[in-house]
Design a protein around this motif. Structure first.
Motif, mmCIF file in Angstrom:
data_model
loop_
_atom_site.group_PDB
_atom_site.id
_atom_site.type_symbol
_atom_site.label_atom_id
_atom_site.label_comp_id
_atom_site.label_asym_id
_atom_site.label_seq_id
_atom_site.Cartn_x
_atom_site.Cartn_y
_atom_site.Cartn_z
ATOM 1 N N ALA A 218 37.623 -18.593 -25.726
ATOM 2 C CA ALA A 218 37.671 -19.806 -24.915
ATOM 3 C C ALA A 218 37.458 -19.489 -23.439
ATOM 4 N N VAL A 219 38.055 -18.388 -22.965
ATOM 5 C CA VAL A 219 37.905 -17.978 -21.570
ATOM 6 C C VAL A 219 36.449 -17.623 -21.278
ATOM 7 N N THR A 221 33.720 -18.473 -22.891
ATOM 8 C CA THR A 221 32.859 -19.650 -22.986
ATOM 9 C C THR A 221 33.024 -20.527 -21.750
ATOM 10 N N SER A 222 34.248 -20.670 -21.273
ATOM 11 C CA SER A 222 34.484 -21.451 -20.050
ATOM 12 C C SER A 222 33.737 -20.842 -18.876
ATOM 13 N N LYS A 223 33.805 -19.509 -18.738
ATOM 14 C CA LYS A 223 33.083 -18.836 -17.654
ATOM 15 C C LYS A 223 31.589 -19.102 -17.756
ATOM 16 N N VAL A 226 30.678 -22.785 -16.855
ATOM 17 C CA VAL A 226 30.815 -23.039 -15.412
ATOM 18 C C VAL A 226 29.618 -22.477 -14.658
ATOM 19 N N ASN A 244 27.432 -27.834 -22.765
ATOM 20 C CA ASN A 244 28.826 -28.067 -23.133
ATOM 21 C C ASN A 244 28.980 -28.179 -24.652
ATOM 22 N N GLY A 247 29.031 -24.921 -26.388
ATOM 23 C CA GLY A 247 30.336 -24.285 -26.264
ATOM 24 C C GLY A 247 31.355 -24.878 -27.215
#
Length: 275
Positions: A218-219, A221-223, A226, A244, A247
């Protein structure tokens, strides 16, 4: 991992010297630029070693966050101008794609944090700009003095600076070459934390541990989302929502997503697998 274990701190060698060190601290990898006698000025050995250390951290399944810092009293004094004057290259000869210091163009899916323990002008600032987050010692400063030497900040400085702070502030830094004190860097958003003198690495490690406690897939993919959507236009555009959606498909069907919900329901700490 117990950092007293010799295996936890290994040299990432480049051209016969320990240009950088890699230390594994549980789920956090610490990459230390290791030319303290030269204020960690970047030569080919350091670029090769730092880039290799990032690759090792990237490939280690237990590593979730990477912290980059400097040995001695400096973070990084930029390119080794003595080497350049001799006609020597300062990049990693076998990996020019890694960019300055083996870091500036080296994508790592895991979050990166600069622990600016001291002097960090020129290329040192460009390393900071390449990291996702930054912690700076209250006595340190950033800046791009290249124009004072007839150069410009070509290792990402004039590309990334205005993406991270307001345009006029970025132009002032790039055109005057004047240093930016730690407090001003925080006000501008160039760094996330100002640490009491001598504690930049400790504060950065604390921040890293907070990130490492979260689900790694999750971290990461968030990076990625962004970074990919930052300059992609309106948040109403279909393209950003496509990124999005990709992801969502990857993360929401993962074992970690199920574990997160299960751990919440069972009132316990989650056990992440990274998949």
């Amino acid at each position: 991992m117990d950092t007293t274990d010799p295996a936890a701190r290994v040299p990432a060698r480049g051209a016969g010297e320990e240009g950088a060190l890699l230390e594994l601290r549980g789920h956090v990898a610490v990459v230390t630029l290791n030319r303290p006698s030269a204020l960690n000025a970047v030569n080919s050995a350091l670029s090769t070693a730092a880039g290799a250390a990032l690759e090792r951290a990237r490939s280690e399944p237990d590593v979730r966050v990477v912290v980059i810092t400097g040995a001695g009293r400096a973070f990084c004094a930029g390119a080794d101008l003595k080497e350049i004057a001799r006609g020597h290259r300062v990049d990693a000869p076998e990996h020019p794609d890694w960019g300055f210091a083996g870091i500036a163009q080296h994508w790592v899916a895991k979050p990166t944090i600069a622990a600016v323990n001291g002097f960090a002008l020129g290329g040192g600032t460009e390393i900071v700009l390449a990291c996702d987050l930054a912690v700076i010692d209250e006595t340190a400063s950033l800046g791009l003095p290249e124009v004072r030497r007839g150069l410009f900040a070509a290792a990402g400085g004039v590309i990334r600076l205005q993406r991270q702070i307001p345009l006029k502030a970025a132009l002032e830094i790039a055109l005057t070459g004047e240093p930016v004190p730690a407090a001003r860097a925080l006000d501008l958003g160039l760094v996330n934390r100002v640490a009491p003198a001598g504690t930049a690495l400790a504060v950065a490690l604390g921040l890293a541990e907070k990130i490492a406690a979260n689900a790694p897939l999750a971290v990461q993919t968030s990076k990625r989302i962004v970074h990919r959507t930052y300059a992609a236009g309106s948040d109403w555009d279909g393209d950003v929502w496509k990124i999005n959606a990709d992801g969502v498909r990857e993360v929401f069907a993962s074992r970690d997503a199920r574990e997160g919900a299960r751990a919440f329901a069972e009132k316990r700490q989650p056990r992440w697998e990274g998949r």
